[in-house]
Design a protein around this motif. Structure first.
Motif, PDB file in Angstrom:
ATOM      1  N   GLY A 109      15.143   6.813  10.072  1.00  0.00           N
ATOM      2  CA  GLY A 109      14.248   7.944   9.947  1.00  0.00           C
ATOM      3  C   GLY A 109      13.221   7.824   8.845  1.00  0.00           C
ATOM      4  N   ILE A 110      13.267   6.723   8.072  1.00  0.00           N
ATOM      5  CA  ILE A 110      12.331   6.528   6.956  1.00  0.00           C
ATOM      6  C   ILE A 110      11.772   5.110   7.018  1.00  0.00           C
ATOM      7  CG2 ILE A 110      12.061   6.475   4.440  1.00  0.00           C
ATOM      8  CD1 ILE A 110      14.516   8.334   4.309  1.00  0.00           C
ATOM      9  N   ILE A 111      10.459   4.984   6.856  1.00  0.00           N
ATOM     10  CA  ILE A 111       9.822   3.672   6.721  1.00  0.00           C
ATOM     11  C   ILE A 111       8.986   3.698   5.453  1.00  0.00           C
ATOM     12  CG2 ILE A 111       8.150   2.038   7.683  1.00  0.00           C
ATOM     13  CD1 ILE A 111       8.970   2.993  10.472  1.00  0.00           C
ATOM     14  N   CYS A 112       9.130   2.641   4.652  1.00  0.00           N
ATOM     15  CA  CYS A 112       8.342   2.505   3.423  1.00  0.00           C
ATOM     16  C   CYS A 112       7.456   1.272   3.530  1.00  0.00           C
ATOM     17  CB  CYS A 112       9.260   2.365   2.210  1.00  0.00           C
ATOM     18  SG  CYS A 112      10.240   3.839   1.877  1.00  0.00           S
ATOM     19  N   ASP A 113       6.243   1.411   3.070  1.00  0.00           N
ATOM     20  CA  ASP A 113       5.258   0.333   3.087  1.00  0.00           C
ATOM     21  C   ASP A 113       4.850   0.076   1.642  1.00  0.00           C
ATOM     22  OD1 ASP A 113       2.992  -1.267   3.315  1.00  0.00           O
ATOM     23  OD2 ASP A 113       2.251  -0.220   5.088  1.00  0.00           O
ATOM     24  N   GLN A 114       5.403  -0.990   1.071  1.00  0.00           N
ATOM     25  CA  GLN A 114       5.109  -1.293  -0.329  1.00  0.00           C
ATOM     26  C   GLN A 114       3.626  -1.570  -0.540  1.00  0.00           C
ATOM     27  OE1 GLN A 114       7.719  -3.278   1.342  1.00  0.00           O
ATOM     28  NE2 GLN A 114       9.186  -3.812  -0.248  1.00  0.00           N
ATOM     29  N   LYS A 115       2.993  -2.273   0.402  1.00  0.00           N
ATOM     30  CA  LYS A 115       1.582  -2.632   0.254  1.00  0.00           C
ATOM     31  C   LYS A 115       0.692  -1.385   0.276  1.00  0.00           C
ATOM     32  CE  LYS A 115      -1.772  -5.945   1.954  1.00  0.00           C
ATOM     33  NZ  LYS A 115      -2.026  -6.990   2.954  1.00  0.00           N
ATOM     34  N   ALA A 116       0.956  -0.471   1.200  1.00  0.00           N
ATOM     35  CA  ALA A 116       0.172   0.769   1.279  1.00  0.00           C
ATOM     36  C   ALA A 116       0.584   1.764   0.195  1.00  0.00           C
ATOM     37  CB  ALA A 116       0.316   1.403   2.655  1.00  0.00           C
ATOM     38  N   GLY A 117       1.823   1.643  -0.290  1.00  0.00           N
ATOM     39  CA  GLY A 117       2.265   2.475  -1.403  1.00  0.00           C
ATOM     40  C   GLY A 117       2.802   3.842  -1.024  1.00  0.00           C
ATOM     41  N   PHE A 118       3.387   3.973   0.180  1.00  0.00           N
ATOM     42  CA  PHE A 118       3.977   5.255   0.558  1.00  0.00           C
ATOM     43  C   PHE A 118       5.149   5.073   1.508  1.00  0.00           C
ATOM     44  CE2 PHE A 118       0.461   4.638   3.591  1.00  0.00           C
ATOM     45  CZ  PHE A 118       1.112   4.784   4.805  1.00  0.00           C
ATOM     46  N   CYS A 119       5.943   6.130   1.606  1.00  0.00           N
ATOM     47  CA  CYS A 119       7.047   6.195   2.557  1.00  0.00           C
ATOM     48  C   CYS A 119       6.819   7.391   3.468  1.00  0.00           C
ATOM     49  CB  CYS A 119       8.394   6.380   1.849  1.00  0.00           C
ATOM     50  SG  CYS A 119       8.888   4.988   0.819  1.00  0.00           S
ATOM     51  N   VAL A 120       7.324   7.284   4.689  1.00  0.00           N
ATOM     52  CA  VAL A 120       7.182   8.358   5.667  1.00  0.00           C
ATOM     53  C   VAL A 120       8.533   8.665   6.302  1.00  0.00           C
ATOM     54  CG1 VAL A 120       4.800   7.708   6.195  1.00  0.00           C
ATOM     55  CG2 VAL A 120       6.647   6.841   7.619  1.00  0.00           C
TER      56      VAL A 120
END
Length: 94
Positions: A7-18
């Motif tokens: 239920g959670i995805i984090c994108d280190q490069k973009a700098g956010f989690c959803v």
């Protein structure tokens, strides 16, 4: 990019989690750190909170998601559904 839990995805490069509700400041801080959260808050402040839409976002790999519609696409201009992202964010865990 990583999914710290279903239920959670984090994108280190973009700098956010959803999560299924969109960009999450809480999960961004929890999984990417306070510095990432502060960068997101600064960006929101710069564009203005009225212009920031946490329901519509693109990851650094160009996958585009609309949390209001509960769907992710290959990119903003390609309506091919992105099955892996949809499975993590919008399909209930069995």
């Amino acid at each position: 990019m990583f999914a710290p839990e279903h239920g959670i995805i984090c994108d280190q490069k973009a700098g956010f989690c959803v999560d299924s509700f969109g960009i999450s400041m809480e999960f961004t801080k929890m999984y990417l750190g306070e510095e990432s959260q502060e960068k997101m808050l600064k960006m929101i402040d710069e564009v203005g909170s009225d212009n920031f839409d946490p329901l519509h976002y693109s990851f650094s790999n160009k996958v585009y998601c609309d949390s209001g519609e509960r769907v992710c696409y290959q990119d903003r201009f390609n309506e091919t559904k992105q099955a892996d992202f949809n499975a993590v964010l919008f399909e209930d865990k069995e």
